[in-house]
Motif scaffolding. Structure first.
Motif, PDB file in Angstrom:
ATOM      1  N   ILE A 128      19.647  11.246 -27.052  1.00 35.75           N
ATOM      2  CA  ILE A 128      19.421  10.620 -25.748  1.00 35.75           C
ATOM      3  C   ILE A 128      20.566   9.665 -25.432  1.00 35.75           C
ATOM      4  O   ILE A 128      20.993   8.884 -26.276  1.00 35.75           O
ATOM      5  CB  ILE A 128      18.090   9.848 -25.740  1.00 35.75           C
ATOM      6  CG1 ILE A 128      16.928  10.816 -25.879  1.00 35.75           C
ATOM      7  CG2 ILE A 128      17.939   9.028 -24.479  1.00 35.75           C
ATOM      8  CD1 ILE A 128      15.584  10.151 -25.901  1.00 35.75           C
ATOM      9  N   ASP A 129      21.046   9.730 -24.201  1.00 41.16           N
ATOM     10  CA  ASP A 129      22.036   8.766 -23.725  1.00 41.16           C
ATOM     11  C   ASP A 129      21.255   7.582 -23.153  1.00 41.16           C
ATOM     12  O   ASP A 129      20.800   7.616 -22.011  1.00 41.16           O
ATOM     13  CB  ASP A 129      22.934   9.398 -22.656  1.00 41.16           C
ATOM     14  CG  ASP A 129      23.960   8.428 -22.121  1.00 41.16           C
ATOM     15  OD1 ASP A 129      24.099   7.310 -22.682  1.00 41.16           O
ATOM     16  OD2 ASP A 129      24.626   8.776 -21.125  1.00 41.16           O
ATOM     17  N   PHE A 130      21.057   6.537 -23.966  1.00 41.50           N
ATOM     18  CA  PHE A 130      20.222   5.419 -23.561  1.00 41.50           C
ATOM     19  C   PHE A 130      20.836   4.587 -22.432  1.00 41.50           C
ATOM     20  O   PHE A 130      20.152   3.796 -21.816  1.00 41.50           O
ATOM     21  CB  PHE A 130      19.901   4.524 -24.761  1.00 41.50           C
ATOM     22  CG  PHE A 130      18.838   5.101 -25.645  1.00 41.50           C
ATOM     23  CD1 PHE A 130      17.507   5.008 -25.289  1.00 41.50           C
ATOM     24  CD2 PHE A 130      19.161   5.744 -26.818  1.00 41.50           C
ATOM     25  CE1 PHE A 130      16.517   5.538 -26.093  1.00 41.50           C
ATOM     26  CE2 PHE A 130      18.191   6.286 -27.625  1.00 41.50           C
ATOM     27  CZ  PHE A 130      16.850   6.182 -27.265  1.00 41.50           C
ATOM     28  N   VAL A 159      14.188   3.238 -33.997  1.00 39.49           N
ATOM     29  CA  VAL A 159      14.546   3.733 -32.659  1.00 39.49           C
ATOM     30  C   VAL A 159      15.510   2.759 -31.987  1.00 39.49           C
ATOM     31  O   VAL A 159      16.457   3.171 -31.302  1.00 39.49           O
ATOM     32  CB  VAL A 159      13.298   3.970 -31.789  1.00 39.49           C
ATOM     33  CG1 VAL A 159      13.668   4.282 -30.347  1.00 39.49           C
ATOM     34  CG2 VAL A 159      12.450   5.112 -32.374  1.00 39.49           C
ATOM     35  N   LEU A 160      15.304   1.466 -32.201  1.00 41.56           N
ATOM     36  CA  LEU A 160      16.219   0.462 -31.631  1.00 41.56           C
ATOM     37  C   LEU A 160      17.651   0.668 -32.102  1.00 41.56           C
ATOM     38  O   LEU A 160      18.600   0.374 -31.374  1.00 41.56           O
ATOM     39  CB  LEU A 160      15.756  -0.953 -31.995  1.00 41.56           C
ATOM     40  CG  LEU A 160      14.623  -1.537 -31.173  1.00 41.56           C
ATOM     41  CD1 LEU A 160      14.210  -2.889 -31.728  1.00 41.56           C
ATOM     42  CD2 LEU A 160      14.990  -1.648 -29.710  1.00 41.56           C
ATOM     43  N   GLU A 161      17.819   1.176 -33.326  1.00 38.23           N
ATOM     44  CA  GLU A 161      19.162   1.413 -33.847  1.00 38.23           C
ATOM     45  C   GLU A 161      19.923   2.455 -33.028  1.00 38.23           C
ATOM     46  O   GLU A 161      21.147   2.420 -32.962  1.00 38.23           O
ATOM     47  CB  GLU A 161      19.088   1.860 -35.309  1.00 38.23           C
ATOM     48  CG  GLU A 161      18.603   0.783 -36.256  1.00 38.23           C
ATOM     49  CD  GLU A 161      18.388   1.288 -37.666  1.00 38.23           C
ATOM     50  OE1 GLU A 161      18.794   2.431 -37.973  1.00 38.23           O
ATOM     51  OE2 GLU A 161      17.804   0.538 -38.477  1.00 38.23           O
ATOM     52  N   PHE A 162      19.212   3.390 -32.392  1.00 39.55           N
ATOM     53  CA  PHE A 162      19.857   4.407 -31.565  1.00 39.55           C
ATOM     54  C   PHE A 162      20.287   3.858 -30.210  1.00 39.55           C
ATOM     55  O   PHE A 162      21.111   4.448 -29.526  1.00 39.55           O
ATOM     56  CB  PHE A 162      18.916   5.605 -31.335  1.00 39.55           C
ATOM     57  CG  PHE A 162      18.744   6.479 -32.535  1.00 39.55           C
ATOM     58  CD1 PHE A 162      19.765   7.327 -32.941  1.00 39.55           C
ATOM     59  CD2 PHE A 162      17.575   6.464 -33.261  1.00 39.55           C
ATOM     60  CE1 PHE A 162      19.614   8.142 -34.044  1.00 39.55           C
ATOM     61  CE2 PHE A 162      17.412   7.272 -34.375  1.00 39.55           C
ATOM     62  CZ  PHE A 162      18.431   8.117 -34.769  1.00 39.55           C
ATOM     63  N   MET A 163      19.710   2.745 -29.814  1.00 39.42           N
ATOM     64  CA  MET A 163      19.985   2.195 -28.482  1.00 39.42           C
ATOM     65  C   MET A 163      21.212   1.288 -28.504  1.00 39.42           C
ATOM     66  O   MET A 163      21.377   0.498 -29.437  1.00 39.42           O
ATOM     67  CB  MET A 163      18.779   1.398 -27.990  1.00 39.42           C
ATOM     68  CG  MET A 163      17.541   2.206 -27.805  1.00 39.42           C
ATOM     69  SD  MET A 163      16.208   1.132 -27.262  1.00 39.42           S
ATOM     70  CE  MET A 163      15.019   2.348 -26.794  1.00 39.42           C
ATOM     71  N   TYR A 223       4.416 -11.034 -34.089  1.00 41.33           N
ATOM     72  CA  TYR A 223       4.959 -12.384 -33.918  1.00 41.33           C
ATOM     73  C   TYR A 223       6.395 -12.312 -33.427  1.00 41.33           C
ATOM     74  O   TYR A 223       6.785 -13.022 -32.515  1.00 41.33           O
ATOM     75  CB  TYR A 223       4.868 -13.158 -35.232  1.00 41.33           C
ATOM     76  CG  TYR A 223       5.665 -14.424 -35.227  1.00 41.33           C
ATOM     77  CD1 TYR A 223       5.285 -15.495 -34.422  1.00 41.33           C
ATOM     78  CD2 TYR A 223       6.801 -14.562 -36.002  1.00 41.33           C
ATOM     79  CE1 TYR A 223       6.017 -16.655 -34.399  1.00 41.33           C
ATOM     80  CE2 TYR A 223       7.544 -15.720 -35.996  1.00 41.33           C
ATOM     81  CZ  TYR A 223       7.156 -16.779 -35.186  1.00 41.33           C
ATOM     82  OH  TYR A 223       7.893 -17.926 -35.149  1.00 41.33           O
ATOM     83  N   GLU A 224       7.203 -11.434 -34.035  1.00 44.55           N
ATOM     84  CA  GLU A 224       8.573 -11.225 -33.589  1.00 44.55           C
ATOM     85  C   GLU A 224       8.673  -9.859 -32.931  1.00 44.55           C
ATOM     86  O   GLU A 224       8.514  -8.838 -33.598  1.00 44.55           O
ATOM     87  CB  GLU A 224       9.543 -11.280 -34.767  1.00 44.55           C
ATOM     88  CG  GLU A 224       9.813 -12.667 -35.279  1.00 44.55           C
ATOM     89  CD  GLU A 224      10.955 -12.698 -36.277  1.00 44.55           C
ATOM     90  OE1 GLU A 224      11.292 -13.797 -36.726  1.00 44.55           O
ATOM     91  OE2 GLU A 224      11.520 -11.654 -36.611  1.00 44.55           O
ATOM     92  N   LEU A 225       8.942  -9.858 -31.653  1.00 49.52           N
ATOM     93  CA  LEU A 225       9.085  -8.621 -30.896  1.00 49.52           C
ATOM     94  C   LEU A 225      10.564  -8.396 -30.607  1.00 49.52           C
ATOM     95  O   LEU A 225      11.219  -9.233 -29.990  1.00 49.52           O
ATOM     96  CB  LEU A 225       8.297  -8.691 -29.586  1.00 49.52           C
ATOM     97  CG  LEU A 225       8.318  -7.474 -28.697  1.00 49.52           C
ATOM     98  CD1 LEU A 225       7.675  -6.283 -29.409  1.00 49.52           C
ATOM     99  CD2 LEU A 225       7.582  -7.761 -27.388  1.00 49.52           C
ATOM    100  N   LYS A 226      11.098  -7.265 -31.074  1.00 48.44           N
ATOM    101  CA  LYS A 226      12.519  -6.969 -30.896  1.00 48.44           C
ATOM    102  C   LYS A 226      12.678  -5.961 -29.765  1.00 48.44           C
ATOM    103  O   LYS A 226      12.056  -4.903 -29.769  1.00 48.44           O
ATOM    104  CB  LYS A 226      13.099  -6.388 -32.193  1.00 48.44           C
ATOM    105  CG  LYS A 226      13.009  -7.350 -33.350  1.00 48.44           C
ATOM    106  CD  LYS A 226      13.475  -6.725 -34.635  1.00 48.44           C
ATOM    107  CE  LYS A 226      13.296  -7.694 -35.786  1.00 48.44           C
ATOM    108  NZ  LYS A 226      13.681  -7.076 -37.057  1.00 48.44           N
ATOM    109  N   LEU A 227      13.525  -6.302 -28.804  1.00 47.01           N
ATOM    110  CA  LEU A 227      13.773  -5.433 -27.640  1.00 47.01           C
ATOM    111  C   LEU A 227      15.260  -5.323 -27.365  1.00 47.01           C
ATOM    112  O   LEU A 227      16.043  -6.196 -27.711  1.00 47.01           O
ATOM    113  CB  LEU A 227      13.064  -5.987 -26.403  1.00 47.01           C
ATOM    114  CG  LEU A 227      11.544  -6.134 -26.457  1.00 47.01           C
ATOM    115  CD1 LEU A 227      11.043  -6.834 -25.208  1.00 47.01           C
ATOM    116  CD2 LEU A 227      10.893  -4.789 -26.623  1.00 47.01           C
ATOM    117  N   LYS A 228      15.643  -4.232 -26.712  1.00 49.19           N
ATOM    118  CA  LYS A 228      17.022  -4.055 -26.240  1.00 49.19           C
ATOM    119  C   LYS A 228      16.959  -3.725 -24.774  1.00 49.19           C
ATOM    120  O   LYS A 228      16.058  -3.123 -24.278  1.00 49.19           O
ATOM    121  CB  LYS A 228      17.718  -2.927 -26.986  1.00 49.19           C
ATOM    122  CG  LYS A 228      18.187  -3.339 -28.353  1.00 49.19           C
ATOM    123  CD  LYS A 228      19.099  -2.283 -28.927  1.00 49.19           C
ATOM    124  CE  LYS A 228      19.589  -2.690 -30.283  1.00 49.19           C
ATOM    125  NZ  LYS A 228      20.479  -1.735 -30.871  1.00 49.19           N
TER     126      LYS A 228
END
Length: 158
Positions: free
Chosen positions: A79-81, A109-113, A153-158
């Motif tokens: 996927i081209d994020f 999955v975050l690592e692919f973004m 508690y810790e939510l990681k987003l990109k």
């Protein structure tokens, strides 16, 4: 845990609908969980084969054995994020049985973004007038919880 009669009913229904006398009307049925609890009494799953009481086996179709055994790579690596739309992502899902595994999958999955990761932390205070509650539920303990339906508690987003 599902009673064997539920599986027998589905077996009969699929045989009637498909007009095929093979188990489950010749359709591949994938069940998850503890196989000793969910599979019907007349069969058990043994290394990718259905084994019936008679001893004969039925090979599962090749689509049950993806060439890439990593579902995260299989679903998200191409996927081209930078230009992906929600519509393109809506049919891609990995189901898991617990929050801990779900967070592991999300982090991979975050690592692919592309882009920088942002970490959002939950509020760490107890809303109680009883000072004993502060001692009973220390912040470290509260931060370790991941209740169903709530973000960690810790939510990681990109």
């Amino acid at each position: 845990m599902t009673h064997v009669h539920a599986f027998l009913a589905v077996d009969r229904l699929l045989q009637d609908l498909t007009k095929c006398k093979e188990p489950f009307g010749g359709k591949v049925i994938l069940l998850g969980g503890d196989f000793r609890q969910v599979l019907p009494g007349f069969s058990c799953l043994v290394v990718g084969h259905w084994r019936k009481k008679s001893g004969s086996t039925i090979q599962l179709p090749l689509q049950c054995y993806p060439s890439i055994q990593d579902p995260i790579h299989q679903l998200y690596s191409y996927i081209d994020f930078s230009s992906v739309t929600p519509q393109e992502l809506k049919d891609r899902a990995i189901l898991t049985v617990n929050n801990e595994r779900s967070m592991e999958i999300n982090n991979k999955v975050l690592e692919f973004m592309p882009g920088n990761e942002t970490v959002y932390k939950a509020v760490d205070m107890i809303m109680s007038e009883d000072p004993q509650d502060q001692l009973t539920f220390p912040e470290e303990f509260l931060n370790s919880l991941t209740p169903t339906g709530l973000p960690p508690y810790e939510l990681k987003l990109k």
